[in-house]
Design a protein around this motif. Structure first.
Motif, PDB file in Angstrom:
ATOM      1  N   MET A 142       0.550  -0.878   0.111  1.00 59.37           N
ATOM      2  CA  MET A 142       0.407   0.047  -0.163  1.00 59.37           C
ATOM      3  C   MET A 142       1.071   1.153   0.087  1.00 59.37           C
ATOM      4  N   LEU A 143       1.394   0.982   0.915  1.00 60.92           N
ATOM      5  CA  LEU A 143       3.122   2.065   1.110  1.00 60.92           C
ATOM      6  C   LEU A 143       3.438   2.187  -0.553  1.00 60.92           C
ATOM      7  N   LEU A 144       4.297   1.767  -0.434  1.00 58.66           N
ATOM      8  CA  LEU A 144       4.754   1.898  -2.031  1.00 58.66           C
ATOM      9  C   LEU A 144       3.514   2.406  -3.208  1.00 58.66           C
ATOM     10  N   MET A 145       2.365   1.737  -3.406  1.00 61.43           N
ATOM     11  CA  MET A 145       1.919   2.244  -4.110  1.00 61.43           C
ATOM     12  C   MET A 145       1.455   3.770  -4.346  1.00 61.43           C
ATOM     13  N   PHE A 146       0.983   4.405  -3.426  1.00 62.12           N
ATOM     14  CA  PHE A 146       1.726   5.594  -2.761  1.00 62.12           C
ATOM     15  C   PHE A 146       2.713   6.377  -3.136  1.00 62.12           C
ATOM     16  N   ILE A 147       3.492   5.133  -3.077  1.00 63.20           N
ATOM     17  CA  ILE A 147       5.117   6.965  -3.523  1.00 63.20           C
ATOM     18  C   ILE A 147       4.946   6.601  -4.765  1.00 63.20           C
ATOM     19  N   PHE A 148       4.354   5.221  -5.453  1.00 62.70           N
ATOM     20  CA  PHE A 148       4.804   5.751  -7.247  1.00 62.70           C
ATOM     21  C   PHE A 148       3.941   6.606  -7.526  1.00 62.70           C
ATOM     22  N   SER A 149       2.297   7.089  -6.651  1.00 59.64           N
ATOM     23  CA  SER A 149       1.189   7.689  -7.451  1.00 59.64           C
ATOM     24  C   SER A 149       1.830   9.347  -6.650  1.00 59.64           C
ATOM     25  N   LEU A 150       2.149   9.595  -6.261  1.00 60.20           N
ATOM     26  CA  LEU A 150       2.831  10.278  -5.685  1.00 60.20           C
ATOM     27  C   LEU A 150       3.967  11.350  -6.064  1.00 60.20           C
ATOM     28  N   CYS A 151       4.648  10.428  -6.977  1.00 64.37           N
ATOM     29  CA  CYS A 151       6.138  10.249  -7.865  1.00 64.37           C
ATOM     30  C   CYS A 151       5.726  10.488  -9.422  1.00 64.37           C
ATOM     31  N   PHE A 152       4.638  10.217  -9.953  1.00 67.01           N
ATOM     32  CA  PHE A 152       3.822  10.426 -10.878  1.00 67.01           C
ATOM     33  C   PHE A 152       3.310  11.926 -11.194  1.00 67.01           C
ATOM     34  N   VAL A 153       2.763  11.854  -9.556  1.00 69.72           N
ATOM     35  CA  VAL A 153       2.265  13.482  -9.870  1.00 69.72           C
ATOM     36  C   VAL A 153       3.428  14.669  -9.890  1.00 69.72           C
ATOM     37  N   VAL A 154       3.701  14.187  -8.943  1.00 72.90           N
ATOM     38  CA  VAL A 154       5.256  15.319  -8.828  1.00 72.90           C
ATOM     39  C   VAL A 154       5.372  15.666 -10.090  1.00 72.90           C
ATOM     40  N   ILE A 155       6.241  14.327 -11.047  1.00 73.10           N
ATOM     41  CA  ILE A 155       6.653  14.610 -12.536  1.00 73.10           C
ATOM     42  C   ILE A 155       5.985  14.889 -13.655  1.00 73.10           C
ATOM     43  N   GLY A 156       4.117  14.593 -12.897  1.00 70.27           N
ATOM     44  CA  GLY A 156       3.514  15.374 -14.303  1.00 70.27           C
ATOM     45  C   GLY A 156       3.252  16.939 -13.755  1.00 70.27           C
ATOM     46  N   TRP A 157       3.326  17.192 -12.602  1.00 65.08           N
ATOM     47  CA  TRP A 157       3.483  18.534 -12.061  1.00 65.08           C
ATOM     48  C   TRP A 157       4.731  19.843 -13.058  1.00 65.08           C
ATOM     49  N   SER A 158       5.976  19.001 -12.632  1.00 70.32           N
ATOM     50  CA  SER A 158       6.992  19.838 -13.177  1.00 70.32           C
ATOM     51  C   SER A 158       6.673  19.750 -14.617  1.00 70.32           C
ATOM     52  N   GLY A 159       6.221  18.675 -15.648  1.00 75.74           N
ATOM     53  CA  GLY A 159       6.358  18.560 -16.863  1.00 75.74           C
ATOM     54  C   GLY A 159       5.011  19.666 -17.115  1.00 75.74           C
ATOM     55  N   ILE A 160       3.989  20.035 -16.486  1.00 72.68           N
ATOM     56  CA  ILE A 160       2.821  21.256 -16.822  1.00 72.68           C
ATOM     57  C   ILE A 160       3.416  22.565 -16.446  1.00 72.68           C
ATOM     58  N   LEU A 161       4.209  23.331 -15.494  1.00 76.55           N
ATOM     59  CA  LEU A 161       4.829  23.988 -15.226  1.00 76.55           C
ATOM     60  C   LEU A 161       6.434  24.833 -16.200  1.00 76.55           C
ATOM     61  N   THR A 162       7.215  23.159 -16.703  1.00 74.26           N
ATOM     62  CA  THR A 162       8.392  23.832 -17.894  1.00 74.26           C
ATOM     63  C   THR A 162       7.460  23.491 -19.174  1.00 74.26           C
ATOM     64  N   ALA A 163       6.361  23.049 -19.376  1.00 73.93           N
ATOM     65  CA  ALA A 163       5.406  23.942 -21.171  1.00 73.93           C
ATOM     66  C   ALA A 163       5.151  24.794 -20.783  1.00 73.93           C
ATOM     67  N   ARG A 164       4.478  25.276 -19.486  1.00 71.30           N
ATOM     68  CA  ARG A 164       4.450  26.612 -19.186  1.00 71.30           C
ATOM     69  C   ARG A 164       4.821  28.167 -19.220  1.00 71.30           C
ATOM     70  N   TYR A 165       6.136  27.432 -19.115  1.00 74.36           N
ATOM     71  CA  TYR A 165       7.851  28.580 -19.470  1.00 74.36           C
ATOM     72  C   TYR A 165       7.865  28.326 -20.225  1.00 74.36           C
ATOM     73  N   TYR A 166       7.751  26.788 -20.903  1.00 73.49           N
ATOM     74  CA  TYR A 166       8.183  27.103 -22.853  1.00 73.49           C
ATOM     75  C   TYR A 166       7.651  28.123 -23.818  1.00 73.49           C
ATOM     76  N   SER A 167       6.614  27.735 -23.714  1.00 74.25           N
ATOM     77  CA  SER A 167       5.500  29.052 -23.380  1.00 74.25           C
ATOM     78  C   SER A 167       4.585  30.190 -24.055  1.00 74.25           C
ATOM     79  N   ALA A 168       5.723  30.610 -22.420  1.00 78.61           N
ATOM     80  CA  ALA A 168       6.020  32.043 -21.821  1.00 78.61           C
ATOM     81  C   ALA A 168       6.895  33.055 -22.675  1.00 78.61           C
ATOM     82  N   VAL A 169       7.639  31.743 -22.917  1.00 83.40           N
ATOM     83  CA  VAL A 169       8.760  32.600 -23.786  1.00 83.40           C
ATOM     84  C   VAL A 169       8.370  33.155 -24.994  1.00 83.40           C
TER      85      VAL A 169
END
Length: 101
Positions: free
Chosen positions: A1-28
């Motif tokens: 159960m803890l392993l699935m929570f950590i996997f999910s949290l890591c994938f949310v963080v990766i997605g969040w980072s991708g969205i922020l990076t895409a927003r930075y590129y489009s702002a430039v």
């Protein structure tokens, strides 16, 4: 159960980072069109290499837009968080493999 929570949290963080990076590129692209043209209007495949290549760093020092600068800062911070999350993810996988065997 803890392993699935950590996997999910890591994938949310990766997605969040991708969205922020895409927003930075489009702002430039939107707020600094002259810099966007100087770097060769990169496509989605070459964008990351273009933005973080050493040959373009003097161009990015010319950025005047506060929005672009704040998004650049947030994008770099999010990439550090992704690095830490990958580290935690690999430690968790290693720990779970050692505990299973």
């Amino acid at each position: 159960m803890l392993l699935m929570f950590i996997f999910s949290l890591c994938f949310v963080v990766i997605g969040w980072s991708g969205i922020l990076t895409a927003r930075y590129y489009s702002a430039v692209k939107k707020h600094e069109p002259e810099i966007w043209k100087k770097i060769g209007e990169p496509n989605i495949i070459t964008m990351r290499a273009t933005f973080y290549g050493l040959e373009n760093s003097p161009l990015f020092l010319e950025i005047a837009s506060k929005e672009v600068l704040s998004l650049a800062k947030r994008s770099k911070q999010s990439q550090k968080v992704v690095l830490v999350s990958f580290f935690v993810l690999f430690l968790t996988i290693g720990w779970s493999v050692l505990n299973v065997s």
